[in-house]
Design an enzyme around this catalytic site. Structure first.
Site, PDB file in Angstrom:
ATOM      1  N   ASP A 150      -4.750  -5.920   5.019  1.00  0.00           N
ATOM      2  CA  ASP A 150      -5.845  -6.680   5.622  1.00  0.00           C
ATOM      3  C   ASP A 150      -5.821  -8.146   5.196  1.00  0.00           C
ATOM      4  O   ASP A 150      -6.299  -9.007   5.914  1.00  0.00           O
ATOM      5  CB  ASP A 150      -7.188  -6.056   5.228  1.00  0.00           C
ATOM      6  CG  ASP A 150      -7.403  -4.725   5.944  1.00  0.00           C
ATOM      7  OD1 ASP A 150      -6.994  -4.618   7.110  1.00  0.00           O
ATOM      8  OD2 ASP A 150      -7.969  -3.804   5.331  1.00  0.00           O
ATOM      9  N   LYS A 203       6.996 -19.043  -9.035  1.00  0.00           N
ATOM     10  CA  LYS A 203       6.401 -17.864  -9.660  1.00  0.00           C
ATOM     11  C   LYS A 203       5.139 -18.278 -10.429  1.00  0.00           C
ATOM     12  O   LYS A 203       5.148 -19.299 -11.126  1.00  0.00           O
ATOM     13  CB  LYS A 203       7.419 -17.242 -10.613  1.00  0.00           C
ATOM     14  CG  LYS A 203       6.945 -15.953 -11.217  1.00  0.00           C
ATOM     15  CD  LYS A 203       7.992 -15.369 -12.139  1.00  0.00           C
ATOM     16  CE  LYS A 203       7.354 -14.232 -12.934  1.00  0.00           C
ATOM     17  NZ  LYS A 203       8.143 -13.888 -14.101  1.00  0.00           N
ATOM     18  N   PRO A 250      -3.980 -11.208  10.723  1.00  0.00           N
ATOM     19  CA  PRO A 250      -4.334 -10.892  12.118  1.00  0.00           C
ATOM     20  C   PRO A 250      -4.461  -9.382  12.270  1.00  0.00           C
ATOM     21  O   PRO A 250      -3.726  -8.623  11.633  1.00  0.00           O
ATOM     22  CB  PRO A 250      -3.126 -11.402  12.916  1.00  0.00           C
ATOM     23  CG  PRO A 250      -2.010 -11.483  11.929  1.00  0.00           C
ATOM     24  CD  PRO A 250      -2.640 -11.775  10.600  1.00  0.00           C
ATOM     25  N   ASP A 251      -5.406  -8.943  13.093  1.00  0.00           N
ATOM     26  CA  ASP A 251      -5.545  -7.510  13.373  1.00  0.00           C
ATOM     27  C   ASP A 251      -4.670  -7.214  14.596  1.00  0.00           C
ATOM     28  O   ASP A 251      -5.001  -7.584  15.728  1.00  0.00           O
ATOM     29  CB  ASP A 251      -7.017  -7.171  13.643  1.00  0.00           C
ATOM     30  CG  ASP A 251      -7.221  -5.672  13.735  1.00  0.00           C
ATOM     31  OD1 ASP A 251      -6.351  -4.980  14.303  1.00  0.00           O
ATOM     32  OD2 ASP A 251      -8.245  -5.189  13.218  1.00  0.00           O
ATOM     33  N   ILE A 252      -3.566  -6.555  14.345  1.00  0.00           N
ATOM     34  CA  ILE A 252      -2.568  -6.356  15.406  1.00  0.00           C
ATOM     35  C   ILE A 252      -3.096  -5.409  16.485  1.00  0.00           C
ATOM     36  O   ILE A 252      -2.980  -5.685  17.690  1.00  0.00           O
ATOM     37  CB  ILE A 252      -1.242  -5.839  14.783  1.00  0.00           C
ATOM     38  CG1 ILE A 252      -0.708  -6.917  13.828  1.00  0.00           C
ATOM     39  CG2 ILE A 252      -0.215  -5.507  15.861  1.00  0.00           C
ATOM     40  CD1 ILE A 252       0.387  -6.469  12.908  1.00  0.00           C
ATOM     41  N   LYS A 298     -12.358  -2.048  17.693  1.00  0.00           N
ATOM     42  CA  LYS A 298     -11.006  -2.555  17.947  1.00  0.00           C
ATOM     43  C   LYS A 298     -10.711  -2.638  19.452  1.00  0.00           C
ATOM     44  O   LYS A 298      -9.774  -3.310  19.862  1.00  0.00           O
ATOM     45  CB  LYS A 298      -9.969  -1.640  17.301  1.00  0.00           C
ATOM     46  CG  LYS A 298     -10.156  -1.436  15.808  1.00  0.00           C
ATOM     47  CD  LYS A 298      -9.149  -2.214  15.016  1.00  0.00           C
ATOM     48  CE  LYS A 298      -9.239  -1.860  13.544  1.00  0.00           C
ATOM     49  NZ  LYS A 298      -8.270  -2.565  12.738  1.00  0.00           N
ATOM     50  N   ASN A 344       0.858  -1.192   0.000  1.00  0.00           N
ATOM     51  CA  ASN A 344       0.000   0.000   0.000  1.00  0.00           C
ATOM     52  C   ASN A 344       0.887   1.233   0.000  1.00  0.00           C
ATOM     53  O   ASN A 344       2.107   1.133   0.053  1.00  0.00           O
ATOM     54  CB  ASN A 344      -0.966  -0.037   1.183  1.00  0.00           C
ATOM     55  CG  ASN A 344      -0.240  -0.070   2.504  1.00  0.00           C
ATOM     56  OD1 ASN A 344       0.469   0.859   2.855  1.00  0.00           O
ATOM     57  ND2 ASN A 344      -0.399  -1.172   3.243  1.00  0.00           N
ATOM     58  N   LYS A 364     -14.744   2.417  14.644  1.00  0.00           N
ATOM     59  CA  LYS A 364     -13.519   1.603  14.639  1.00  0.00           C
ATOM     60  C   LYS A 364     -12.905   1.534  16.038  1.00  0.00           C
ATOM     61  O   LYS A 364     -12.406   0.505  16.467  1.00  0.00           O
ATOM     62  CB  LYS A 364     -12.526   2.199  13.638  1.00  0.00           C
ATOM     63  CG  LYS A 364     -11.428   1.268  13.218  1.00  0.00           C
ATOM     64  CD  LYS A 364     -10.639   1.819  12.033  1.00  0.00           C
ATOM     65  CE  LYS A 364     -11.293   1.496  10.704  1.00  0.00           C
ATOM     66  NZ  LYS A 364     -10.541   2.018   9.558  1.00  0.00           N
ATOM     67  N   PHE A 397      -4.857   4.015  14.414  1.00  0.00           N
ATOM     68  CA  PHE A 397      -5.073   5.008  13.363  1.00  0.00           C
ATOM     69  C   PHE A 397      -6.229   4.541  12.507  1.00  0.00           C
ATOM     70  O   PHE A 397      -6.489   3.337  12.427  1.00  0.00           O
ATOM     71  CB  PHE A 397      -3.805   5.163  12.506  1.00  0.00           C
ATOM     72  CG  PHE A 397      -2.823   6.130  13.108  1.00  0.00           C
ATOM     73  CD1 PHE A 397      -2.167   5.815  14.287  1.00  0.00           C
ATOM     74  CD2 PHE A 397      -2.577   7.351  12.509  1.00  0.00           C
ATOM     75  CE1 PHE A 397      -1.285   6.707  14.871  1.00  0.00           C
ATOM     76  CE2 PHE A 397      -1.687   8.252  13.077  1.00  0.00           C
ATOM     77  CZ  PHE A 397      -1.046   7.937  14.252  1.00  0.00           C
TER      78      PHE A 397
HETATM   79  N1  CTP Z   1      -4.421  -2.549  11.998  1.00  0.00           N
HETATM   80  C1  CTP Z   1      -3.689  -3.579  12.551  1.00  0.00           C
HETATM   81  N2  CTP Z   1      -3.683  -4.801  11.964  1.00  0.00           N
HETATM   82  C2  CTP Z   1      -4.421  -5.026  10.849  1.00  0.00           C
HETATM   83  C3  CTP Z   1      -5.165  -3.977  10.270  1.00  0.00           C
HETATM   84  C4  CTP Z   1      -5.135  -2.744  10.871  1.00  0.00           C
HETATM   85  O1  CTP Z   1      -3.018  -3.365  13.577  1.00  0.00           O
HETATM   86  N3  CTP Z   1      -4.385  -6.221  10.296  1.00  0.00           N
HETATM   87  C5  CTP Z   1      -4.440  -1.265  12.671  1.00  0.00           C
HETATM   88  C6  CTP Z   1      -3.720  -0.142  11.980  1.00  0.00           C
HETATM   89  O2  CTP Z   1      -2.366  -0.047  12.403  1.00  0.00           O
HETATM   90  C7  CTP Z   1      -4.507   1.078  12.416  1.00  0.00           C
HETATM   91  C8  CTP Z   1      -5.910   0.541  12.598  1.00  0.00           C
HETATM   92  O3  CTP Z   1      -5.775  -0.865  12.733  1.00  0.00           O
HETATM   93  O4  CTP Z   1      -4.078   1.533  13.673  1.00  0.00           O
HETATM   94  C9  CTP Z   1      -6.902   0.828  11.546  1.00  0.00           C
HETATM   95  O5  CTP Z   1      -6.449   0.504  10.283  1.00  0.00           O
HETATM   96  P1  CTP Z   1      -7.421   0.680   9.027  1.00  0.00           P
HETATM   97  O6  CTP Z   1      -6.729   0.140   7.823  1.00  0.00           O
HETATM   98  O7  CTP Z   1      -7.945   2.075   8.961  1.00  0.00           O
HETATM   99  O8  CTP Z   1      -8.627  -0.209   9.478  1.00  0.00           O
HETATM  100  P2  CTP Z   1      -9.068  -1.664   9.148  1.00  0.00           P
HETATM  101  O9  CTP Z   1      -9.168  -2.397  10.400  1.00  0.00           O
HETATM  102  O10 CTP Z   1      -8.202  -2.233   8.098  1.00  0.00           O
HETATM  103  O11 CTP Z   1     -10.529  -1.394   8.637  1.00  0.00           O
HETATM  104  P3  CTP Z   1     -11.063  -0.974   7.193  1.00  0.00           P
HETATM  105  O12 CTP Z   1      -9.947  -1.284   6.221  1.00  0.00           O
HETATM  106  O13 CTP Z   1     -12.242  -1.823   7.046  1.00  0.00           O
HETATM  107  O14 CTP Z   1     -11.381   0.475   7.286  1.00  0.00           O
END
Ligand code: CTP
Length: 403
Positions: A278, A288, A306-308, A344, A208, A340, A326
């Site tokens: 994500d 490849k 995983p959502d950290i 979270k 990204n 959010k 963020f």
């Molecule tokens: N984050 C994380 N781990 C992930 C995805 C997001 O720790 N796998 C954290 C980011 O560091 C940030 C926050 O979650 O602090 C929000 O990230 P954002 O991309 O805005 O949110 P998402 O949870 O990905 O939700 P969406 O894409 O549906 O808006």
């Protein structure tokens, strides 16, 4: 707080030298004794009289001065202070420092000192980016020299980019931290930063546009307030700041592992500024992916990462006291970010509007809304370094320090 400490301030030659006068004022107001040294080039930009008048001290300019040697020799001068600060640190001064050249008073003091040294570089953007300067900086970092800035922005020479002297307040905070007096002294804070790269196959990956600039600035601002910063960064396009513990990772899974490792000895706060992907590929492949004769497109299968942030916010008794996330949003920023925050389980969300026309993603400014349990607070658009300082000060407040 810094009362009674003493600083040897070396003022190099550059248009930004006038800011060192403001720095002298800030330091003196805080009760710090400032012993100024002006290089020959520095004296072309600020007058010896204004420097010594503001410092309330005799100015040191020449290496060989019979009076000075009788009163205080240059070796003694280099060791009498608690900290040596070079602001502005020109490309020339940095080169001399990196190579141990001592051919005037400033460079001799820098070679002779046994005290910590903080440099605040300032120069034209091309000079800053030149491989020679970058080599010298790497050497100075390896030698344990502390650095603050430079900031990025419009420069006096009409160009734009990194090379602008850090603001006096920012240099002051870095000095406070190095003198061991920052409000976050003794606090251990984790910062995640940058994008993650999720491999599709051995040669391709999903990424990204995050540059890592905001997370890097936050880590630097927290360190400048005296925090011990555990900086876990994906492949960012800006280098990590000095004075923090850096762990470099590629993928979200590696980032989570590094976070868990850093948390083993307890964290006071966690700031999740990373733009974590994500999704990753459901299956890892070591080959490849090839185009097919028939032209059939590859059917890529994804799985969720995983959502950290959520993981940290739900650690139970190991949860840091303050967990900050963020939210990168393109629509309905406050509503989405507030939801959010609840989803979270974090304490604060720093929301930013990343619609392409804002230029925020990958740019050097940020316009944020801080969402807390008390509501939403919109901050004025400012340089990422400024947003970082403001956030670091809020974090210091929340953790019981005073910024
Ligand atoms: N984050 C994380 N781990 C992930 C995805 C997001 O720790 N796998 C954290 C980011 O560091 C940030 C926050 O979650 O602090 C929000 O990230 P954002 O991309 O805005 O949110 P998402 O949870 O990905 O939700 P969406 O894409 O549906 O808006």
């Amino acid at each position: 707080m810094m009362q009674g400490k003493s600083i040897l301030l070396i003022i190099g030659g550059g248009i930004a030298a006038y800011k060192s006068l403001l720095l002298i004022r800030l330091l003196r107001e805080a009760g710090v004794k400032v012993r100024p040294v002006l290089t020959k080039a520095g004296a072309e930009f600020v007058t010896p009289l204004s420097v010594s008048a503001l410092a309330g001290e005799k100015l040191n300019e020449a290496l060989f001065d019979l009076n000075d040697e009788a009163e205080m020799g240059h070796i003694q001068l280099s060791r009498a202070a608690d900290l040596v600060v070079v602001a502005p640190a020109t490309a020339d001064l940095l080169a001399k420092m990196a190579h141990g050249i001592a051919n005037d008073l400033a460079s001799t003091l820098l070679l002779a000192t046994d005290k910590p040294v903080l440099i605040a570089p300032a120069m034209n953007v091309r000079m800053w980016l030149h491989p020679a300067t970058q080599r010298n900086l790497a050497q100075l970092a390896a030698d344990g020299i502390q650095r603050i800035g430079p900031d990025e922005g419009d420069m006096a020479c009409g160009e734009f980019g990194p090379g602008r002297l850090a603001e006096p307040a920012e240099i002051f905070s870095a000095i406070a931290a190095l003198l061991g007096n920052g409000p976050l002294k003794g606090k251990r804070i984790l910062v995640t930063s940058g994008p993650t790269h999720e491999p599709i196959d051995p040669v391709r990956y999903i990424a990204n546009r995050s540059s890592g600039a905001q997370g890097t600035a936050i880590a630097a601002a927290l360190a400048a307030l005296g925090a011990q910063v555990e900086f876990i960064t994906g492949p960012a396009s800006v280098p990590p700041p000095l004075g923090v513990n850096v762990v470099k990772v590629e993928t979200a899974a590696e980032m989570l592992a590094a976070v868990e490792n850093a948390a083993k000895i307890g964290l006071d706060a966690a700031i999740c500024a990373a733009a974590v992907a994500d999704w990753r590929m459901a299956e890892q492949t070591s080959s490849k992916i090839k185009k097919t004769e028939s032209g059939a497109l590859p059917a890529l299968q994804f799985t969720e990462n995983p959502d950290i942030l959520k993981t940290i916010a739900n650690w139970g008794k190991n949860r840091p006291r303050l967990v900050v996330g963020f939210a990168a949003e393109t629509d309905d920023v406050v509503r989405n970010a507030s939801e959010k925050r609840l989803r979270k389980g974090c304490d604060w969300i720093v929301a930013n509007d990343v619609r392409p026309e804002t230029g925020i993603m990958g740019g050097d400014e940020n316009a944020v809304t801080l969402i807390t349990a008390a509501g939403a607070e919109t901050w004025p658009r400012a340089a990422k370094a400024e947003v970082a300082r403001r956030l670091a000060a809020r974090i210091a407040d929340a953790l019981g320090g005073q910024a």
